[in-house]
Design an enzyme around this catalytic site. Structure first.
Site, short mmCIF file in Angstrom:
data_model
loop_
_atom_site.label_atom_id
_atom_site.label_comp_id
_atom_site.label_asym_id
_atom_site.label_seq_id
_atom_site.Cartn_x
_atom_site.Cartn_y
_atom_site.Cartn_z
N HIS A 292 -1.62 -25.11 -49.03
CA HIS A 292 -1.22 -25.35 -50.43
C HIS A 292 -1.87 -24.34 -51.35
O HIS A 292 -3.07 -24.03 -51.23
CB HIS A 292 -1.64 -26.76 -50.85
CG HIS A 292 -1.41 -27.07 -52.30
ND1 HIS A 292 -0.15 -27.05 -52.86
CD2 HIS A 292 -2.27 -27.37 -53.30
CE1 HIS A 292 -0.25 -27.36 -54.15
NE2 HIS A 292 -1.52 -27.54 -54.44
N SER A 293 -1.10 -23.80 -52.30
CA SER A 293 -1.61 -22.97 -53.39
C SER A 293 -2.44 -21.80 -52.86
O SER A 293 -1.94 -20.95 -52.13
CB SER A 293 -2.40 -23.84 -54.35
OG SER A 293 -2.69 -23.16 -55.56
N TYR A 294 -3.74 -21.76 -53.19
CA TYR A 294 -4.60 -20.65 -52.74
C TYR A 294 -4.77 -20.66 -51.22
O TYR A 294 -5.08 -19.64 -50.62
CB TYR A 294 -5.97 -20.73 -53.41
CG TYR A 294 -6.74 -19.43 -53.36
CD1 TYR A 294 -6.58 -18.48 -54.37
CD2 TYR A 294 -7.62 -19.15 -52.32
CE1 TYR A 294 -7.27 -17.28 -54.32
CE2 TYR A 294 -8.32 -17.96 -52.27
CZ TYR A 294 -8.14 -17.02 -53.28
OH TYR A 294 -8.82 -15.83 -53.23
N GLY A 296 -2.41 -20.74 -49.22
CA GLY A 296 -1.41 -19.81 -48.72
C GLY A 296 -1.91 -18.38 -48.74
O GLY A 296 -1.66 -17.59 -47.82
#
Length: 416
Positions: A292-294, A296
């Site tokens: 998720h988010s960072y 990735g």
């Protein structure tokens, strides 16, 4: 409103002093007397009277909150949801209270991972000395021995820790939407081993000693001439410079030193370390990532550093509102091609769940997570992600090759 009144009083005093300084000798004497009066006022004590002590409970029971049968945080006596503005006009105090509750939530989720999900805590670095700062991850009992499937979960940046997607959701909505527990339980039911990363646990904090507090960190490198100029600054000038800071931060808080954890000092380092010491050493033929988010971005960095290994062992990657950038991270052509074939990014969008969303970047396909809220993308897309993994594994078994992209499959999940 008391704090605002104090500001007005001080403004009036300073204006009066400025006006007096423009007058003759008598006015200057009055200015001197006024300065003497102001010097006797202890600003710290004055402001503390307006803000309660920054001391908060260290348990949910102490806060008088508990999670109900639906996983919602509710007040024990009133049944009401969490209230941020517990004290009006004291935003800083309310924020500190919220942060204190957040730390309790983190420990509570750790307990759920062990007691409800039956994961074990594994400390890293694996060869850490007893006196060395350590972090930890969570693993299922079969994470290293499951011959078929392993799922790896990576959360985003900020205050979240292992087992969480978003602290805000845990506090204001429920455990299902804010934690990784639904993923973990479903993965175990479906026969996956599980590893939960902890990429934000990069250092420990210890309180500074008195000697460290008084010692300027840059004093050794600062030119002697500059230090002398600082020492010559009049006390009155220093007081005026410090006034705003004293008002903004009236209560003296502990000063801390950060001791970084070896080979785990950043989310990117952490991902590579866990890959090298656990994921790459696992027996699973098929590894699946949810990032998720960072998280990735951390996965893409892992792939840049361990491209051949990742391609050999990872079957599919599900990203949720990932903030990675293949250009800024300088991901090569072969990595971008692999991502187009084996990754999918569920992004915040007003489009229906799984609807295709155009991308400006030449990497993995993007589809809607069925929500416009960034923090909800992992929760809203979790059923689709498990189907995506199942399809990828089935396609690999049929052809012995990497699964085709979602864009080429055109499978309607509501028909499955």
């Amino acid at each position: 409103m008391h704090d605002f009144s104090i500001v007005l009083i001080w403004l009036r005093v300073w204006i009066s002093m400025a006006q007096l300084q423009q007058g003759g000798p008598d006015e200057k004497e009055k200015t001197t007397a006024l300065k003497d009066l102001l010097s006797r006022i202890d600003l710290d004590e004055l402001m503390k009277k307006d803000e309660p002590p920054l001391e908060f409970p260290d348990t949910l029971e102490g806060f008088e909150y508990a999670f109900n049968e639906k996983g919602q945080l509710r007040h024990i006596k009133t049944g009401e949801p969490f209230v941020f503005n517990y004290r009006e006009d004291l935003h800083r105090w309310n924020q500190k209270r919220y942060e204190a509750l957040g730390e309790i939530i983190t420990k509570f989720v750790y307990e759920l991972l062990e007691e409800e999900c039956h994961l074990k805590k594994v400390y890293i670095p694996v060869d850490a000395m007893e006196s060395e700062p350590r972090s930890f991850i969570f693993m299922s009992e079969d994470a290293m021995t499951n011959p078929e499937k392993l799922m790896v979960l990576i959360h985003g940046s900020g205050v979240v820790r292992a087992g969480q997607w978003a602290r805000r959701l845990i506090i204001n909505e429920d455990l299902d939407s804010g934690t990784q527990i639904p993923y973990i339980k479903r993965a175990i039911e479906d026969g996956y081993g599980v590893i939960v990363l902890n990429p934000n646990e990069n250092y420990i904090e210890i309180e500074k000693t008195k000697a460290q507090i008084h010692l300027s960190p840059d004093s050794s490198d600062e030119p002697a001439e500059k230090r002398e100029r600082k020492e010559k600054i009049p006390k009155d000038t220093k007081k005026r410079r410090d006034f705003y800071e004293k008002y903004r931060n009236p209560q003296k808080e502990k000063e801390m030193i950060q001791l970084y954890i070896r080979e785990n000092g950043s989310p990117e380092e952490h991902a590579v370390y866990v890959w090298d010491h656990f994921i790459s050493q696992s027996a699973a033929e098929n590894v699946f990532f949810v990032a998720h988010s960072y998280g990735g971005l951390a996965f893409v960095e892992l792939m840049i550093q361990r491209e051949a290994e990742v391609k050999d062992k990872v079957t599919a990657v599900a990203l949720t509102d990932s903030v990675h950038n293949v250009w800024h991270q300088e991901a090569g052509k072969t990595i971008r091609e692999w991502m187009r074939e084996n990754c999918c990014n569920w992004v915040s969008s007003s489009e229906p769940l799984d609807a295709s969303v155009e991308s400006m970047l030449p990497d993995c396909p993007r589809v809607s997570a069925g929500t416009e809220r960034h923090e909800l993308t992992s929760w809203k897309s979790h059923a689709s992600i498990f189907r995506f993994f199942a399809e990828a594994l089935e396609a690999k078994r049929r052809s012995g090759k990497a699964a085709p992209t979602r864009r080429s499959q055109r499978i309607r999940y509501d028909e499955l």
